[in-house]
Design a protein around this motif. Structure first.
Motif, PDB file in Angstrom:
ATOM      1  N   ALA A 175      -1.105  27.120  -6.172  1.00 55.40           N
ATOM      2  CA  ALA A 175      -0.178  26.529  -5.204  1.00 55.40           C
ATOM      3  C   ALA A 175       0.198  25.118  -5.620  1.00 55.40           C
ATOM      4  N   SER A 176      -0.772  24.356  -6.110  1.00 56.94           N
ATOM      5  CA  SER A 176      -0.485  23.000  -6.577  1.00 56.94           C
ATOM      6  C   SER A 176       0.490  23.019  -7.746  1.00 56.94           C
ATOM      7  N   THR A 177       0.241  23.891  -8.724  1.00 62.45           N
ATOM      8  CA  THR A 177       1.137  23.995  -9.884  1.00 62.45           C
ATOM      9  C   THR A 177       2.555  24.357  -9.459  1.00 62.45           C
ATOM     10  N   LEU A 178       2.694  25.326  -8.560  1.00 65.03           N
ATOM     11  CA  LEU A 178       4.018  25.735  -8.113  1.00 65.03           C
ATOM     12  C   LEU A 178       4.723  24.611  -7.355  1.00 65.03           C
ATOM     13  N   GLY A 179       3.989  23.903  -6.523  1.00 65.93           N
ATOM     14  CA  GLY A 179       4.599  22.789  -5.805  1.00 65.93           C
ATOM     15  C   GLY A 179       5.174  21.756  -6.749  1.00 65.93           C
ATOM     16  N   TRP A 180       4.393  21.367  -7.753  1.00 64.06           N
ATOM     17  CA  TRP A 180       4.870  20.360  -8.707  1.00 64.06           C
ATOM     18  C   TRP A 180       6.019  20.909  -9.558  1.00 64.06           C
ATOM     19  N   ALA A 181       5.946  22.172  -9.960  1.00 63.71           N
ATOM     20  CA  ALA A 181       7.025  22.737 -10.774  1.00 63.71           C
ATOM     21  C   ALA A 181       8.345  22.751 -10.009  1.00 63.71           C
ATOM     22  N   LEU A 182       8.319  23.171  -8.750  1.00 66.04           N
ATOM     23  CA  LEU A 182       9.551  23.226  -7.963  1.00 66.04           C
ATOM     24  C   LEU A 182      10.060  21.827  -7.644  1.00 66.04           C
ATOM     25  N   HIS A 183       9.175  20.901  -7.431  1.00 69.13           N
ATOM     26  CA  HIS A 183       9.589  19.503  -7.235  1.00 69.13           C
ATOM     27  C   HIS A 183      10.268  18.956  -8.489  1.00 69.13           C
ATOM     28  N   LEU A 184       9.685  19.201  -9.646  1.00 68.34           N
ATOM     29  CA  LEU A 184      10.251  18.686 -10.897  1.00 68.34           C
ATOM     30  C   LEU A 184      11.597  19.337 -11.203  1.00 68.34           C
ATOM     31  N   LEU A 185      11.730  20.607 -10.917  1.00 72.45           N
ATOM     32  CA  LEU A 185      13.007  21.272 -11.164  1.00 72.45           C
ATOM     33  C   LEU A 185      14.101  20.711 -10.253  1.00 72.45           C
ATOM     34  N   ALA A 186      13.753  20.418  -9.015  1.00 72.01           N
ATOM     35  CA  ALA A 186      14.749  19.833  -8.108  1.00 72.01           C
ATOM     36  C   ALA A 186      15.196  18.458  -8.595  1.00 72.01           C
ATOM     37  N   ALA A 187      14.284  17.739  -9.246  1.00 69.47           N
ATOM     38  CA  ALA A 187      14.609  16.396  -9.738  1.00 69.47           C
ATOM     39  C   ALA A 187      15.315  16.415 -11.084  1.00 69.47           C
ATOM     40  N   HIS A 188      15.364  17.578 -11.739  1.00 73.56           N
ATOM     41  CA  HIS A 188      15.963  17.678 -13.074  1.00 73.56           C
ATOM     42  C   HIS A 188      16.900  18.882 -13.102  1.00 73.56           C
ATOM     43  N   PRO A 189      18.115  18.742 -12.587  1.00 73.88           N
ATOM     44  CA  PRO A 189      19.043  19.872 -12.468  1.00 73.88           C
ATOM     45  C   PRO A 189      19.349  20.568 -13.792  1.00 73.88           C
ATOM     46  N   ARG A 190      19.396  19.831 -14.899  1.00 76.54           N
ATOM     47  CA  ARG A 190      19.705  20.460 -16.176  1.00 76.54           C
ATOM     48  C   ARG A 190      18.606  21.468 -16.550  1.00 76.54           C
ATOM     49  N   VAL A 191      17.364  21.079 -16.355  1.00 73.68           N
ATOM     50  CA  VAL A 191      16.257  21.998 -16.637  1.00 73.68           C
ATOM     51  C   VAL A 191      16.298  23.179 -15.674  1.00 73.68           C
ATOM     52  N   ARG A 192      16.565  22.890 -14.403  1.00 75.65           N
ATOM     53  CA  ARG A 192      16.676  23.977 -13.417  1.00 75.65           C
ATOM     54  C   ARG A 192      17.737  24.992 -13.831  1.00 75.65           C
ATOM     55  N   ASP A 193      18.872  24.506 -14.319  1.00 84.26           N
ATOM     56  CA  ASP A 193      19.942  25.420 -14.723  1.00 84.26           C
ATOM     57  C   ASP A 193      19.526  26.283 -15.911  1.00 84.26           C
ATOM     58  N   LEU A 194      18.751  25.726 -16.827  1.00 84.98           N
ATOM     59  CA  LEU A 194      18.267  26.510 -17.964  1.00 84.98           C
ATOM     60  C   LEU A 194      17.291  27.595 -17.513  1.00 84.98           C
ATOM     61  N   VAL A 195      16.429  27.266 -16.549  1.00 88.18           N
ATOM     62  CA  VAL A 195      15.512  28.276 -16.004  1.00 88.18           C
ATOM     63  C   VAL A 195      16.304  29.378 -15.316  1.00 88.18           C
ATOM     64  N   ARG A 196      17.322  28.994 -14.545  1.00 88.07           N
ATOM     65  CA  ARG A 196      18.136  29.996 -13.841  1.00 88.07           C
ATOM     66  C   ARG A 196      18.856  30.899 -14.837  1.00 88.07           C
ATOM     67  N   GLU A 197      19.402  30.307 -15.876  1.00 89.27           N
ATOM     68  CA  GLU A 197      20.098  31.092 -16.888  1.00 89.27           C
ATOM     69  C   GLU A 197      19.154  32.086 -17.556  1.00 89.27           C
ATOM     70  N   GLU A 198      17.930  31.640 -17.870  1.00 93.37           N
ATOM     71  CA  GLU A 198      16.971  32.545 -18.499  1.00 93.37           C
ATOM     72  C   GLU A 198      16.567  33.657 -17.543  1.00 93.37           C
ATOM     73  N   ALA A 199      16.309  33.307 -16.283  1.00 98.47           N
ATOM     74  CA  ALA A 199      15.890  34.320 -15.313  1.00 98.47           C
ATOM     75  C   ALA A 199      16.969  35.373 -15.121  1.00 98.47           C
ATOM     76  N   ARG A 200      18.222  34.950 -15.067  1.00 96.27           N
ATOM     77  CA  ARG A 200      19.303  35.919 -14.913  1.00 96.27           C
ATOM     78  C   ARG A 200      19.459  36.781 -16.161  1.00 96.27           C
ATOM     79  N   GLY A 201      19.288  36.177 -17.319  1.00 89.18           N
ATOM     80  CA  GLY A 201      19.421  36.931 -18.551  1.00 89.18           C
ATOM     81  C   GLY A 201      18.317  37.947 -18.749  1.00 89.18           C
TER      82      GLY A 201
END
Length: 448
Positions: A265-291
């Motif tokens: 739970a701690s790891t997921l909380g920090w990962a989602l927080h960091l992705l919200a703070a870094h939109p470019r990285v978030r977009d790369l994760v989204r692109e990979e998940a969709r692909g």
């Protein structure tokens, strides 16, 4: 003759000791700034802080038998007893051997469907709250990790036991209080922390007894059940002293409940927080998940295809390792990296500072998942990165935890935009795990 590690200047010592009580991350960072090996005198006790991969390897692996669990975990024994986190010697080895089959690779792979279903349930729950205002995402992912734990390791539905997470908060508060006060405050004093701890211990005992009774009623010797709880119950039944067997069963289950949900739970909380703070990285994760996934939920084989998402999780654990410090006590005098360690001394190996060591990490404070690409990480020392510990006490649940974190990060990011609530600052709170103080309020928007 071995050298003694340098200590802080006398003028700095009071500040370090004060931070042990009020700013533990500040204390270990200050210690690391003094050098890779530091010795701090705390009255008659000596504290050694080691902050190099080879030093960590010596303490955790090469000479692990000389080092027992130390401050923080010792105090946690008031509720964890002799569970897998705190037991030592032959008892620990027997417990580890008993539960290890529940974590074998083939069995964890077979749990991928349950993990994916729980992840999809989390996404649906968060999506249904779009437009409601800030949602405590940390609370939501804690519910998810408890759901995964129940289905994969206990063969039990933990939804009726939502008091578990709150009880463990009180347990961690008390463990840190006992650590700071060195256990000198009598446990019978009616302090708020101690009252909350006693209530939490009663609640955990109630929950554990209910879980054991339910699982026992469905378990028969020789029925082939291989979940962790079944193996613990069968071991207790076979113990030479039934009373001791029942006590150890409670201790092991309480430990599994804590370690099995809190760190992920701690790891997921920090990962989602960091992705919200870094939109470019978030977009790369989204692109990979969709692909990789399209519109479906993940399957076991997808774990090896979600490579960038895995790097994001690894980087979140580098910056905010769920187990931020690995405390030990030296049973006998030893030498670590040419430095003498006295018998009985407290020793700290701190993933939080080791993961930020500038010799092994470029621009260490920056969130950069690409640093875990094979082309950039192949020359890095193995013990420069130890989010799951190291040596014989390497986290038994690491594979399940990684699958869970990667699947959830991929699905949440594919389907949702999470944004930090206005005015909220994510603050790391170093307890038994590195949790977020005050939760993680975020607004939710479904990605169309």
């Amino acid at each position: 003759m071995s050298a003694r590690p340098p200590g802080p200047p006398l003028t700095a010592l009071p500040g370090l000791l004060r931070k042990l009580a009020v700013d533990r991350l500040g204390m270990v960072r200050d210690a690391a700034a003094l050098g890779d090996a530091v010795r701090v005198a705390m009255g008659p006790r000596k504290l050694y802080v080691f902050n190099r991969p080879e030093y960590a390897k010596h303490v955790l692996a090469d000479n692990a038998g000389n080092y027992h669990k130390g401050i923080g975990l010792v105090q946690a024994r008031r509720v964890l007893g002799d569970g897998l986190l705190t037991s030592e010697g032959d008892l620990w080895r027997a417990q580890r051997r008993n539960v290890q089959p529940a974590f074998r690779p083939a069995r964890i792979t077979a749990q991928a469907g349950a993990v994916a279903e729980e992840a999809a349930r989390l996404v649906a729950s968060l999506g249904a709250r779009e437009g409601e205002g800030p949602v405590d995402v940390l609370r939501e992912v804690t519910g998810l990790t408890l759901g995964v734990l129940g289905r994969t390791l206990l063969d039990t539905d933990l939804d009726p036991y939502d008091s578990i997470a709150h009880a463990f908060e009180a347990v961690q508060d008390q463990a840190m209080f006992d650590m700071v006060t060195q256990g000198l405050v009598p446990s019978w004093l009616p302090l708020r922390t101690q009252r909350r701890f006693r209530a939490a211990r009663r609640e955990l005992t109630r929950v554990v007894d209910a879980l054991v009774a339910d699982r026992s009623s469905r378990l028969r010797d020789g029925d082939g059940a291989d979940d962790a709880l079944a193996r613990m119950i069968l071991a207790a039944r076979g113990h030479a002293d039934p009373r001791t067997g029942r006590r150890l069963l409670r201790d092991e289950l309480v430990t599994l409940l804590l370690a099995g949900h809190e760190t992920t739970a701690s790891t997921l909380g920090w990962a989602l927080h960091l992705l919200a703070a870094h939109p470019r990285v978030r977009d790369l994760v989204r692109e990979e998940a969709r692909g990789v996934l399209g519109d479906r939920v993940p399957e076991a084989d997808d774990l090896h295809k979600l490579t960038y998402t895995t790097q994001v999780v690894q980087e979140a654990m580098r910056l905010y390792p769920p187990v931020w410090v690995l405390p030990r006590v030296a049973r006998r005098a030893d030498e670590v990296g040419g430095y003498a360690v006295s018998a009985g001394a407290d020793v700290l190996v701190c993933p939080y500072t080791l993961h930020r060591h500038p010799e092994f990490w470029d621009d260490p404070e920056r969130f950069d998942p690409g640093r875990f690409d094979a082309s950039r990480s192949s020359s890095r020392p193995r013990y420069a990165y130890i989010p799951f510990g190291g040596g014989p006490r390497f986290c038994v649940g690491s594979s399940l935890g990684m699958m869970e974190a990667v699947f959830v990060t991929a699905l949440v990011t594919r389907d949702l935009d999470l944004s930090a609530a206005a005015g909220h600052e994510a603050v790391a709170e170093p307890m038994l795990s590195l949790r977020m103080r005050g939760g993680l309020p975020m607004t939710v928007r479904t990605v169309r």
